[in-house]
Design a protein around this motif. Sequence first.
Motif, PDB file in Angstrom:
ATOM      1  N   VAL A   3       0.833  -1.198   0.000  1.00 24.48           N
ATOM      2  CA  VAL A   3       0.000   0.000   0.000  1.00 24.48           C
ATOM      3  C   VAL A   3       0.868   1.249   0.000  1.00 24.48           C
ATOM      4  CG1 VAL A   3      -1.567   1.365   1.439  1.00 24.48           C
ATOM      5  CG2 VAL A   3      -2.032  -1.058   1.055  1.00 24.48           C
ATOM      6  N   LEU A   4       1.888   1.279   0.844  1.00 21.53           N
ATOM      7  CA  LEU A   4       2.749   2.460   0.914  1.00 21.53           C
ATOM      8  C   LEU A   4       3.498   2.668  -0.391  1.00 21.53           C
ATOM      9  CD1 LEU A   4       4.190   2.212   4.541  1.00 21.53           C
ATOM     10  CD2 LEU A   4       2.195   3.480   3.726  1.00 21.53           C
ATOM     11  N   ASP A   6       2.416   1.767  -3.337  1.00 16.58           N
ATOM     12  CA  ASP A   6       1.423   2.251  -4.304  1.00 16.58           C
ATOM     13  C   ASP A   6       1.151   3.744  -4.126  1.00 16.58           C
ATOM     14  OD1 ASP A   6       1.229  -0.283  -5.319  1.00 16.58           O
ATOM     15  OD2 ASP A   6      -0.635  -0.796  -4.270  1.00 16.58           O
ATOM     16  N   LEU A   7       1.287   4.220  -2.889  1.00 13.83           N
ATOM     17  CA  LEU A   7       1.041   5.639  -2.600  1.00 13.83           C
ATOM     18  C   LEU A   7       2.312   6.480  -2.692  1.00 13.83           C
ATOM     19  CD1 LEU A   7      -1.356   5.241   0.487  1.00 13.83           C
ATOM     20  CD2 LEU A   7      -2.003   5.911  -1.838  1.00 13.83           C
ATOM     21  N   ASN A   8       3.401   5.833  -3.113  1.00 11.06           N
ATOM     22  CA  ASN A   8       4.699   6.525  -3.230  1.00 11.06           C
ATOM     23  C   ASN A   8       5.152   7.121  -1.896  1.00 11.06           C
ATOM     24  OD1 ASN A   8       5.104   6.062  -6.039  1.00 11.06           O
ATOM     25  ND2 ASN A   8       3.618   7.699  -6.474  1.00 11.06           N
ATOM     26  N   ILE A   9       4.943   6.356  -0.835  1.00  2.72           N
ATOM     27  CA  ILE A   9       5.366   6.763   0.509  1.00  2.72           C
ATOM     28  C   ILE A   9       6.629   5.991   0.876  1.00  2.72           C
ATOM     29  CG2 ILE A   9       4.735   6.778   2.956  1.00  2.72           C
ATOM     30  CD1 ILE A   9       1.814   7.079   2.066  1.00  2.72           C
ATOM     31  N   ASP A  10       7.628   6.682   1.348  1.00  3.26           N
ATOM     32  CA  ASP A  10       8.927   6.102   1.681  1.00  3.26           C
ATOM     33  C   ASP A  10       8.794   5.192   2.904  1.00  3.26           C
ATOM     34  OD1 ASP A  10      11.532   5.464   2.204  1.00  3.26           O
ATOM     35  OD2 ASP A  10      12.273   7.525   2.273  1.00  3.26           O
ATOM     36  N   THR A  11       8.984   3.877   2.706  1.00  6.12           N
ATOM     37  CA  THR A  11       8.839   2.923   3.808  1.00  6.12           C
ATOM     38  C   THR A  11      10.010   2.973   4.786  1.00  6.12           C
ATOM     39  OG1 THR A  11       9.821   1.176   2.436  1.00  6.12           O
ATOM     40  CG2 THR A  11       7.413   1.341   2.468  1.00  6.12           C
ATOM     41  N   LYS A  13      11.167   5.935   5.832  1.00 12.22           N
ATOM     42  CA  LYS A  13      10.796   7.081   6.662  1.00 12.22           C
ATOM     43  C   LYS A  13       9.555   6.783   7.488  1.00 12.22           C
ATOM     44  CE  LYS A  13       9.816  12.046   6.366  1.00 12.22           C
ATOM     45  NZ  LYS A  13       9.658  13.206   5.447  1.00 12.22           N
ATOM     46  N   TYR A  14       8.616   6.039   6.891  1.00 11.87           N
ATOM     47  CA  TYR A  14       7.376   5.698   7.576  1.00 11.87           C
ATOM     48  C   TYR A  14       7.278   4.174   7.688  1.00 11.87           C
ATOM     49  CZ  TYR A  14       6.106  10.558   6.685  1.00 11.87           C
ATOM     50  OH  TYR A  14       6.091  11.930   6.652  1.00 11.87           O
ATOM     51  N   ASP A  15       7.522   3.674   8.878  1.00  4.79           N
ATOM     52  CA  ASP A  15       7.581   2.233   9.124  1.00  4.79           C
ATOM     53  C   ASP A  15       6.204   1.587   8.889  1.00  4.79           C
ATOM     54  OD1 ASP A  15       8.164  -0.313   9.937  1.00  4.79           O
ATOM     55  OD2 ASP A  15       8.203   0.159  12.074  1.00  4.79           O
ATOM     56  N   PRO A  16       6.113   0.628   7.975  1.00  6.68           N
ATOM     57  CA  PRO A  16       4.819  -0.032   7.710  1.00  6.68           C
ATOM     58  C   PRO A  16       4.205  -0.666   8.961  1.00  6.68           C
ATOM     59  CG  PRO A  16       6.392  -0.556   5.980  1.00  6.68           C
ATOM     60  CD  PRO A  16       7.160   0.162   7.043  1.00  6.68           C
ATOM     61  N   ARG A  17       5.052  -1.253   9.822  1.00  9.86           N
ATOM     62  CA  ARG A  17       4.514  -1.879  11.038  1.00  9.86           C
ATOM     63  C   ARG A  17       3.897  -0.842  11.971  1.00  9.86           C
ATOM     64  NH1 ARG A  17       8.834  -6.585  12.910  1.00  9.86           N
ATOM     65  NH2 ARG A  17       8.695  -7.842  11.011  1.00  9.86           N
ATOM     66  N   ALA A  18       4.531   0.322  12.067  1.00 12.21           N
ATOM     67  CA  ALA A  18       3.995   1.379  12.922  1.00 12.21           C
ATOM     68  C   ALA A  18       2.657   1.874  12.384  1.00 12.21           C
ATOM     69  CB  ALA A  18       4.989   2.532  13.009  1.00 12.21           C
ATOM     70  N   PHE A  53      -7.213   4.269   4.083  1.00 17.53           N
ATOM     71  CA  PHE A  53      -8.182   4.220   2.989  1.00 17.53           C
ATOM     72  C   PHE A  53      -7.775   3.184   1.940  1.00 17.53           C
ATOM     73  CE2 PHE A  53      -9.806   8.390   4.377  1.00 17.53           C
ATOM     74  CZ  PHE A  53     -11.158   8.215   4.154  1.00 17.53           C
ATOM     75  N   GLU A  54      -6.507   3.228   1.500  1.00 19.11           N
ATOM     76  CA  GLU A  54      -6.054   2.330   0.446  1.00 19.11           C
ATOM     77  C   GLU A  54      -5.974   0.887   0.938  1.00 19.11           C
ATOM     78  OE1 GLU A  54      -4.976   0.978  -3.244  1.00 19.11           O
ATOM     79  OE2 GLU A  54      -5.885   2.884  -2.598  1.00 19.11           O
TER      80      GLU A  54
END
Length: 210
Positions: A3-4, A6-11, A13-18, A53-54
């Motif tokens: 999901v991250l 797909d949203l072009n979010i830096d994993t 910088k933003y931990d998927p588990r968090a 949402f995604e």
Amino acid sequence: KQVLNDLNIDTKKYDPRAILSVISNAKNDLLDPKDYAQQANGPFEEIVSKAYFEYQNQLANNQAMDFDDLIMQTIRLFNESPETLEFYQRKFHYIHVDEYQDTNEAQYELVNKLARKYRNLCVVGDADQSIYGWRGANVQNILTFEDRYEDVKVHKLLVNFRSTKAIIETANSFVQKTIPFERLPKEIRYHKNGNIQDLRNLWFQTREDE
């Protein structure tokens, strides 16, 4: 992670588990993506909102649910279909919940709905042992149980058969000084060499005292 990405979010910088943990807590508080978005505050929560949402869209596209959806979507079904709720209320005349001090908002709501018809609900727990607030547990569920169910009967099990006297006395002292909320008054007692007969005697003595 998908999901991250797909949203072009830096994993990094933003931990998927968090992020997933925050989404899980939102579901435990019965907040759907729209509800969460309305209260999102700050850059991190805005990222979580987009991911939420995604994430739900992709679950729906795969005809899937995660663990927290199992309760949240059941409550949604009960709210939208009273006849379905009544069907399951008739199936569960008696409900027992252990470790009630660690229930979250979604679990409380599910149990409350199912028990509403026959009001045969037994909960067991100890507010002093509530340790899962960090993952959504709401200790107020047990602290306010007597207020929510006015005809409740309370039985306090105050004798400990498995810990030493030093442990019991230390625990009593600790919780009295460190618990950050208004406690239900009680003090656990030590009992040496407890057995089943002692338990029976104490149970009947407790009933007589009450």
